[in-house]
Design a protein around this motif. Structure first.
Motif, PDB file in Angstrom:
ATOM      1  N   LEU A 115       0.848  -1.186   0.000  1.00 42.24           N
ATOM      2  CA  LEU A 115       0.000   0.000   0.000  1.00 42.24           C
ATOM      3  C   LEU A 115       0.888   1.243   0.000  1.00 42.24           C
ATOM      4  CD1 LEU A 115      -2.622  -1.125   2.685  1.00 42.24           C
ATOM      5  CD2 LEU A 115      -2.492  -1.697   0.250  1.00 42.24           C
ATOM      6  N   ASP A 116       0.486   2.241  -0.790  1.00 42.69           N
ATOM      7  CA  ASP A 116       1.249   3.493  -0.825  1.00 42.69           C
ATOM      8  C   ASP A 116       0.980   4.336   0.409  1.00 42.69           C
ATOM      9  OD1 ASP A 116       2.684   3.277  -3.255  1.00 42.69           O
ATOM     10  OD2 ASP A 116       0.800   3.571  -4.345  1.00 42.69           O
ATOM     11  N   ASP A 117      -0.247   4.290   0.878  1.00 38.74           N
ATOM     12  CA  ASP A 117      -0.655   5.130   2.005  1.00 38.74           C
ATOM     13  C   ASP A 117      -1.193   4.203   3.101  1.00 38.74           C
ATOM     14  OD1 ASP A 117      -1.899   6.775   3.817  1.00 38.74           O
ATOM     15  OD2 ASP A 117      -3.023   7.925   2.319  1.00 38.74           O
ATOM     16  N   PRO A 118      -0.631   4.283   4.316  1.00 39.52           N
ATOM     17  CA  PRO A 118      -1.108   3.398   5.388  1.00 39.52           C
ATOM     18  C   PRO A 118      -2.619   3.500   5.625  1.00 39.52           C
ATOM     19  CG  PRO A 118       0.740   4.740   6.156  1.00 39.52           C
ATOM     20  CD  PRO A 118       0.453   5.169   4.752  1.00 39.52           C
ATOM     21  N   ALA A 119      -3.192   4.657   5.309  1.00 39.48           N
ATOM     22  CA  ALA A 119      -4.636   4.835   5.540  1.00 39.48           C
ATOM     23  C   ALA A 119      -5.479   3.904   4.672  1.00 39.48           C
ATOM     24  CB  ALA A 119      -5.030   6.292   5.287  1.00 39.48           C
ATOM     25  N   GLU A 120      -4.848   3.280   3.657  1.00 47.41           N
ATOM     26  CA  GLU A 120      -5.574   2.336   2.803  1.00 47.41           C
ATOM     27  C   GLU A 120      -5.769   0.978   3.479  1.00 47.41           C
ATOM     28  OE1 GLU A 120      -3.267   1.948  -0.796  1.00 47.41           O
ATOM     29  OE2 GLU A 120      -2.995   4.107  -0.958  1.00 47.41           O
ATOM     30  N   LEU A 121      -5.153   0.797   4.655  1.00 43.59           N
ATOM     31  CA  LEU A 121      -5.156  -0.540   5.256  1.00 43.59           C
ATOM     32  C   LEU A 121      -6.555  -1.086   5.570  1.00 43.59           C
ATOM     33  CD1 LEU A 121      -3.405  -2.933   6.266  1.00 43.59           C
ATOM     34  CD2 LEU A 121      -3.437  -1.856   8.522  1.00 43.59           C
ATOM     35  N   PRO A 122      -7.440  -0.319   6.216  1.00 38.89           N
ATOM     36  CA  PRO A 122      -8.748  -0.920   6.545  1.00 38.89           C
ATOM     37  C   PRO A 122      -9.489  -1.441   5.311  1.00 38.89           C
ATOM     38  CG  PRO A 122      -8.413   1.065   7.825  1.00 38.89           C
ATOM     39  CD  PRO A 122      -7.292   1.027   6.814  1.00 38.89           C
ATOM     40  N   ALA A 123      -9.449  -0.697   4.206  1.00 39.63           N
ATOM     41  CA  ALA A 123     -10.140  -1.163   2.994  1.00 39.63           C
ATOM     42  C   ALA A 123      -9.464  -2.414   2.442  1.00 39.63           C
ATOM     43  CB  ALA A 123     -10.150  -0.056   1.932  1.00 39.63           C
ATOM     44  N   ALA A 124      -8.124  -2.454   2.518  1.00 38.72           N
ATOM     45  CA  ALA A 124      -7.403  -3.640   2.039  1.00 38.72           C
ATOM     46  C   ALA A 124      -7.733  -4.857   2.906  1.00 38.72           C
ATOM     47  CB  ALA A 124      -5.898  -3.373   2.030  1.00 38.72           C
ATOM     48  N   VAL A 125      -7.863  -4.628   4.210  1.00 40.82           N
ATOM     49  CA  VAL A 125      -8.246  -5.721   5.114  1.00 40.82           C
ATOM     50  C   VAL A 125      -9.636  -6.235   4.757  1.00 40.82           C
ATOM     51  CG1 VAL A 125      -8.950  -6.197   7.498  1.00 40.82           C
ATOM     52  CG2 VAL A 125      -6.738  -5.124   7.042  1.00 40.82           C
ATOM     53  N   ALA A 126     -10.551  -5.329   4.490  1.00 42.55           N
ATOM     54  CA  ALA A 126     -11.911  -5.754   4.123  1.00 42.55           C
ATOM     55  C   ALA A 126     -11.881  -6.625   2.875  1.00 42.55           C
ATOM     56  CB  ALA A 126     -12.802  -4.528   3.902  1.00 42.55           C
ATOM     57  N   ALA A 127     -11.078  -6.242   1.894  1.00 48.40           N
ATOM     58  CA  ALA A 127     -11.002  -7.015   0.647  1.00 48.40           C
ATOM     59  C   ALA A 127     -10.399  -8.388   0.892  1.00 48.40           C
ATOM     60  CB  ALA A 127     -10.180  -6.248  -0.389  1.00 48.40           C
ATOM     61  N   GLN A 128      -9.331  -8.455   1.691  1.00 44.13           N
ATOM     62  CA  GLN A 128      -8.708  -9.761   1.964  1.00 44.13           C
ATOM     63  C   GLN A 128      -9.617 -10.633   2.819  1.00 44.13           C
ATOM     64  OE1 GLN A 128      -5.873 -10.942   0.505  1.00 44.13           O
ATOM     65  NE2 GLN A 128      -6.146  -9.062  -0.660  1.00 44.13           N
ATOM     66  N   ALA A 129     -10.336 -10.026   3.750  1.00 44.18           N
ATOM     67  CA  ALA A 129     -11.259 -10.815   4.586  1.00 44.18           C
ATOM     68  C   ALA A 129     -12.344 -11.446   3.728  1.00 44.18           C
ATOM     69  CB  ALA A 129     -11.880  -9.930   5.665  1.00 44.18           C
ATOM     70  N   ALA A 130     -12.757 -10.740   2.684  1.00 46.71           N
ATOM     71  CA  ALA A 130     -13.800 -11.277   1.803  1.00 46.71           C
ATOM     72  C   ALA A 130     -13.274 -12.408   0.934  1.00 46.71           C
ATOM     73  CB  ALA A 130     -14.350 -10.152   0.914  1.00 46.71           C
ATOM     74  N   GLU A 131     -11.964 -12.405   0.661  1.00 49.74           N
ATOM     75  CA  GLU A 131     -11.361 -13.416  -0.221  1.00 49.74           C
ATOM     76  C   GLU A 131     -10.853 -14.641   0.529  1.00 49.74           C
ATOM     77  OE1 GLU A 131     -10.455 -13.530  -3.757  1.00 49.74           O
ATOM     78  OE2 GLU A 131     -12.238 -12.279  -3.659  1.00 49.74           O
ATOM     79  N   GLY A 132     -10.474 -14.460   1.784  1.00 53.00           N
ATOM     80  CA  GLY A 132      -9.783 -15.527   2.513  1.00 53.00           C
ATOM     81  C   GLY A 132     -10.733 -16.424   3.286  1.00 53.00           C
ATOM     82  N   ASP A 133     -10.136 -17.278   4.114  1.00 57.79           N
ATOM     83  CA  ASP A 133     -10.903 -18.273   4.865  1.00 57.79           C
ATOM     84  C   ASP A 133     -10.957 -17.928   6.347  1.00 57.79           C
ATOM     85  OD1 ASP A 133     -11.211 -19.776   2.515  1.00 57.79           O
ATOM     86  OD2 ASP A 133      -9.288 -20.777   2.840  1.00 57.79           O
ATOM     87  N   GLY A 134     -11.143 -16.636   6.642  1.00 57.98           N
ATOM     88  CA  GLY A 134     -11.310 -16.265   8.041  1.00 57.98           C
ATOM     89  C   GLY A 134     -10.057 -15.749   8.714  1.00 57.98           C
ATOM     90  N   TRP A 135      -8.984 -15.545   7.936  1.00 58.89           N
ATOM     91  CA  TRP A 135      -7.770 -14.936   8.481  1.00 58.89           C
ATOM     92  C   TRP A 135      -7.255 -13.887   7.509  1.00 58.89           C
ATOM     93  CZ3 TRP A 135      -5.439 -15.543  13.193  1.00 58.89           C
ATOM     94  CH2 TRP A 135      -5.888 -16.605  13.988  1.00 58.89           C
ATOM     95  N   VAL A 136      -6.681 -12.819   8.073  1.00 55.89           N
ATOM     96  CA  VAL A 136      -6.033 -11.765   7.277  1.00 55.89           C
ATOM     97  C   VAL A 136      -4.635 -11.571   7.839  1.00 55.89           C
ATOM     98  CG1 VAL A 136      -6.062  -9.318   6.658  1.00 55.89           C
ATOM     99  CG2 VAL A 136      -8.220 -10.598   6.786  1.00 55.89           C
TER     100      VAL A 136
END
Ligand SMILES: [Zn+2]
Length: 379
Positions: free
Chosen positions: A127-148
């Motif tokens: 991520l270029d900007d740390p503030a992007e982290l919550p949105a990135a977490v949301a995307a990975q949580a939707a793709e993964g199996d319950g872990w980020v």
């Protein structure tokens, strides 16, 4: 999609309770009631399928691998008795492996979340900007199996030492986002400074955790935060330090963390922090961590001071329970490993599984797993 396979009848010492009992396997599931026409499988010690709680199926020390190679890595884990893997971040989509009944169960964390130039190249989402982290977490949580998976700290080349990647308020929001999505968060941390912010945010598991102190250990114990110390990875810190000559503060820090790594794990376990076994297989640490080394990690946990039975449970029943998978109980999927000798007496027995039963299908043990399964490093 359990394969049709003959029913089995096993008699042996079942762990963790150590009671000798009969178990039957029918249609891939354990039965405590006799099943007719079951094929006897010679007894011994029956251990719930082993768990590698920090593993990367889909990378090797050179970086991402094709799915066919990832499948071969999964087979190596299976033949070492590992039937459940918590993937801790890969850039490869390993969902095709989850559709194969002959491969271990994989709990995917998706991609490592990192910042630009603050993690190994080609592995994380940077991520270029740390503030992007919550949105990135949301995307990975939707793709993964319950872990980020978060990268909590890494060398900051300008500071010349390990440093946290994320501001505390961003972490708090990111972890809250994951929890609202029903996902747990695990964080890579080597040093001391990233831990207070990660723990205040409520992360669920610390990976490596070499920088834990009395205060952060106490906080983990209070919060029930797990630790996966990956001791066969942190054994390589001296090699990492030796190759970091341009960053003398970082190198000295890694050496200091290495010097206390076993006593740190012992202190965490003693304080009641749940400790689980993870090899970090696939990592490029030192000469690279090969797959199939769960026995080495369990032995290392015991050398750090965990009682042998606790070290074994950290790679079996305790880890399964933590990840939401049952042991050798009626109706559970028949995922277990048969040993000729008692692994509680001698953990090296784990290197010689005789039979591996995965979803009710018998796979012969992969022979002796030694420490010589390393792969060449990327440089
Ligand atoms: Zn890792």
């Amino acid at each position: 999609m359990t394969q049709a396979s003959p029913a089995l009848h096993l008699t042996g010492v079942t762990l963790p309770d150590g009671v000798t009992r009969d178990l039957w396997v029918s249609a891939g599931r354990i039965s405590v009631d006799p099943v007719p026409d079951a094929r006897p499988l010679p007894g011994g010690w029956l251990v719930p399928g082993l768990v590698d709680a920090h593993c990367h199926i889909g990378i090797d020390p050179t970086g991402p691998v094709p799915v066919a190679e990832a499948a071969r890595q999964a087979e190596i884990e299976r033949d070492a008795g590992v039937l459940l893997v918590r993937d801790c971040g890969v850039p490869v989509d390993t969902r095709p492996l989850q559709a194969r009944d002959d491969l271990p169960r994989i709990i995917r964390s998706g991609r490592h979340l990192a910042r630009r130039r603050r993690y190994l190249r080609d592995l994380g989402l940077e991520l270029d900007d740390p503030a992007e982290l919550p949105a990135a977490v949301a995307a990975q949580a939707a793709e993964g199996d319950g872990w980020v998976k978060l990268v909590g700290d890494w060398i900051d080349r300008e500071a010349g030492d390990l440093a946290p990647l994320w501001p505390d308020d961003v972490l708090a929001e990111a972890v809250a986002v994951a929890h609202r999505a029903g996902a747990r968060v695990n964080a890579h941390v080597f040093g001391e400074d990233a831990l207070p912010g990660l723990l205040a945010a409520g992360v669920d598991c610390i990976e490596h955790g070499t920088g834990l102190t009395d205060d952060t250990i106490d906080q983990m114990a209070r919060q029930g935060t797990a630790l996966v110390p990956t001791l066969i990875n942190t054994a390589e810190f001296l090699t990492i330090a030796d190759s970091a000559g341009r960053f003398p503060r970082y190198a000295a820090h890694m050496r200091a963390l290495h010097a206390r790594r076993l006593s740190t794990v012992a202190a965490a376990a003693e304080a009641g922090v749940p400790v689980f076994a993870g090899t970090d297989a696939g990592s490029s640490a030192g000469e690279g961590i090969g797959h199939g080394r769960i026995a080495d990690e369990v032995i290392a946990l015991a050398e750090a001071g965990l009682p042998r039975e606790q070290a074994l449970g950290a790679a079996s029943w305790a880890a399964r329970d933590w990840l939401g998978f049952p042991g050798l109980v009626d109706g559970a999927s028949a995922d277990l490993v048969v040993y000729d000798e008692d692994p509680r007496t001698d953990l090296a027995v784990l290197r010689s599984p005789r039979d591996i039963v995965l979803r009710g299908v018998v796979h012969p043990g992969g022979g002796r797993f030694k420490t010589s399964t390393r792969r060449p490093s990327r440089d």
